[in-house]
Enzyme design. Structure first.
Site, PDB file in Angstrom:
ATOM      1  N   GLY A 154      47.518  48.464  33.769  1.00 15.44           N
ATOM      2  CA  GLY A 154      46.339  47.947  33.074  1.00 15.44           C
ATOM      3  C   GLY A 154      45.207  48.961  32.971  1.00 15.44           C
ATOM      4  N   ASN A 155      45.066  49.841  33.978  1.00 14.78           N
ATOM      5  CA  ASN A 155      43.945  50.796  33.970  1.00 14.78           C
ATOM      6  C   ASN A 155      44.082  51.858  32.885  1.00 14.78           C
ATOM      7  OD1 ASN A 155      46.124  52.020  35.440  1.00 14.78           O
ATOM      8  ND2 ASN A 155      44.690  53.494  36.289  1.00 14.78           N
ATOM      9  N   LYS A 171      52.404  31.285  36.358  1.00 16.52           N
ATOM     10  CA  LYS A 171      51.523  32.323  35.803  1.00 16.52           C
ATOM     11  C   LYS A 171      50.461  31.668  34.925  1.00 16.52           C
ATOM     12  CE  LYS A 171      52.807  36.565  36.822  1.00 16.52           C
ATOM     13  NZ  LYS A 171      51.829  37.563  37.263  1.00 16.52           N
ATOM     14  N   LYS A 182      56.004  43.402  33.904  1.00 18.60           N
ATOM     15  CA  LYS A 182      56.259  44.697  33.252  1.00 18.60           C
ATOM     16  C   LYS A 182      56.901  45.719  34.214  1.00 18.60           C
ATOM     17  CE  LYS A 182      52.864  48.004  34.359  1.00 18.60           C
ATOM     18  NZ  LYS A 182      52.379  47.426  35.569  1.00 18.60           N
TER      19      LYS A 182
HETATM   20  P1  ADP Z   1      48.973  47.548  37.207  1.00 18.25           P
HETATM   21  O1  ADP Z   1      48.196  47.082  36.038  1.00 18.25           O
HETATM   22  O2  ADP Z   1      49.132  49.037  37.222  1.00 18.25           O
HETATM   23  O3  ADP Z   1      50.269  46.814  37.417  1.00 18.25           O
HETATM   24  P2  ADP Z   1      48.052  46.165  39.616  1.00 18.25           P
HETATM   25  O4  ADP Z   1      46.637  45.821  39.882  1.00 18.25           O
HETATM   26  O5  ADP Z   1      48.992  45.057  39.286  1.00 18.25           O
HETATM   27  O6  ADP Z   1      48.022  47.275  38.469  1.00 18.25           O
HETATM   28  O7  ADP Z   1      48.680  46.947  40.854  1.00 18.25           O
HETATM   29  C1  ADP Z   1      48.047  48.106  41.369  1.00 18.25           C
HETATM   30  C2  ADP Z   1      47.110  47.768  42.521  1.00 18.25           C
HETATM   31  O8  ADP Z   1      47.848  47.350  43.654  1.00 18.25           O
HETATM   32  C3  ADP Z   1      46.314  48.902  43.054  1.00 18.25           C
HETATM   33  O9  ADP Z   1      45.181  49.169  42.259  1.00 18.25           O
HETATM   34  C4  ADP Z   1      45.932  48.418  44.468  1.00 18.25           C
HETATM   35  O10 ADP Z   1      44.652  47.810  44.457  1.00 18.25           O
HETATM   36  C5  ADP Z   1      46.954  47.336  44.755  1.00 18.25           C
HETATM   37  N1  ADP Z   1      47.761  47.494  45.970  1.00 18.25           N
HETATM   38  C6  ADP Z   1      48.309  46.454  46.630  1.00 18.25           C
HETATM   39  N2  ADP Z   1      49.008  46.843  47.686  1.00 18.25           N
HETATM   40  C7  ADP Z   1      48.924  48.212  47.716  1.00 18.25           C
HETATM   41  C8  ADP Z   1      49.448  49.200  48.587  1.00 18.25           C
HETATM   42  N3  ADP Z   1      50.197  48.890  49.632  1.00 18.25           N
HETATM   43  N4  ADP Z   1      49.155  50.495  48.324  1.00 18.25           N
HETATM   44  C9  ADP Z   1      48.401  50.828  47.256  1.00 18.25           C
HETATM   45  N5  ADP Z   1      47.862  49.919  46.401  1.00 18.25           N
HETATM   46  C10 ADP Z   1      48.125  48.620  46.617  1.00 18.25           C
HETATM   47 MG    MG Z   2      50.420  44.742  37.796  1.00 20.33          MG
END
Ligand code: ADP
Ligand code: MG
Length: 319
Positions: free
Chosen positions: A15-16, A133, A218
């Site tokens: 998402g970022n 969801k 995804k």
């Molecule tokens: P994306 O859109 O890339 O799927 P998500 O927010 O779903 O992003 O997943 C990424 C996030 O997971 C990171 O930004 C972090 O805050 C979180 N996260 C959860 N557990 C961990 C972990 N063990 N190590 C690193 N990040 C983690």
């Molecule tokens: Mg995600």
């Protein structure tokens, strides 16, 4: 190396890569964010990687649904599978154009193409029994009941904040357009595919497909794509440079490397990788490596090149 002797990577961007924060969500903002990420994808191309690029679409589907809801007194609503198709097109367009421009600047002649991609799910997946969801805006209880009766929606009361529609998130079974993705990769194209986890479809006895109201993770879909393409690398780009053990606690420890069995053990411990964010990435990577995958990396967009040089990121390898 795959059969053609080229290095193939599935790169899943999170998402970022489109929305950096809630103050930057416009189409222009998303384009600017995409442009930053595709610079690093272009660098991977320069390093010799053949790439299938996947992406999320959660917020973008939310925007389309909200518009659709607000306009419902005047215009037909947009079904969830069609929202998925719309976002694949629009996000694919931003990625396709920005990536092409970076390649042009690098004097790399390589086509970039987006494939509207369906992903087959199982009509008997247990997820259908437990739609969880949340999708679309909050509703009043009255509207939620009306939607349940008239439109067959599953609705839940969300922790005192109002009512929401919920849909199932079944496992991806098969990338329908896999053959064409493979052909395009073989022809030298960078292929944007499986956007938002793919458009969920089910097949009838004749094999005819029909879109369903569901969402596919995804990360799982990207893992399936990577094993289906026999990719040399599954690179998951997200908001963190590395994966941590004991994430968000005083004992947090960033990981440079884990083996497949270490990843499975940490996942089973249940305390390291958050459900719905990091856990599905680790699960997708485990699945890919168990099906013969060779190499996986988790890092953020700006560190992709450094991670490929072994300088950062979390690297996950077979035992
Ligand atoms: P994306 O859109 O890339 O799927 P998500 O927010 O779903 O992003 O997943 C990424 C996030 O997971 C990171 O930004 C972090 O805050 C979180 N996260 C959860 N557990 C961990 C972990 N063990 N190590 C690193 N990040 C983690
Ligand atoms: Mg995600």
């Amino acid at each position: 190396m795959n059969s053609t002797g080229r290095k193939v990577a599935v790169v899943a961007i999170g998402g970022n890569s489109l929305i950096k924060d809630s103050a930057h969500q416009t189409v222009e903002d998303q384009y600017a964010a995409a442009n930053e990420t595709t610079y690093h994808i272009a660098q991977m191309v320069r390093m010799g990687w053949e790439i299938a690029l996947t992406h999320g679409n959660g917020p973008q589907v939310g925007f389309i649904l909200r518009r659709s809801e607000l306009a419902r007194h005047e215009l037909h609503e947009v079904p969830l599978d069609v929202c998925g198709a719309d976002t694949q097109g629009a996000i694919g367009y931003a990625l396709q154009q920005t990536l092409r421009n970076h390649l042009l600047d690098m004097r790399i002649a390589k086509p970039v193409v987006t494939v509207v991609t369906q992903v087959e799910v199982d009509p008997n997946d247990p997820a259908w029994q437990n739609p969880s969801k949340p999708i679309g805006s909050f509703m009043t209880e009255e509207l939620a009941r009306e939607r349940r009766e008239k439109d067959g929606w599953n609705v839940i009361e969300d922790a005192g904040r109002g009512w929401r529609r919920v849909v199932a998130s079944p496992f991806p079974k098969r990338v329908v357009e896999l053959d064409v993705v493979q052909l395009l990769l073989d022809a030298g194209a960078v292929v944007i595919t499986v956007g938002g986890g793919g458009i969920p479809v089910v097949a009838d006895e004749k094999g005819h497909l029909r879109g369903v109201a569901a969402v596919i993770d995804k990360d799982y879909a990207s893992g399936l794509l990577a094993s289906s393409l026999n990719a040399d690398l599954l690179l998951i780009s997200t908001a963190v440079e590395k994966v941590a053990l004991h994430f968000g606690t005083p004992n947090q420890r960033w990981l440079d490397h884990m083996t497949l069995s270490e990843a499975k053990r940490y996942l089973a411990e249940g305390i390291h990788f958050k459900k719905g964010s990091m856990a599905p990435k680790i699960e997708a990577i485990i699945d890919y490596l168990e099906r013969g995958g060779r190499y996986a990396i988790i890092t953020n967009p700006e560190n992709i090149e450094r991670a490929l040089n072994g300088e950062t990121g979390t690297h996950i390898t077979p035992d």
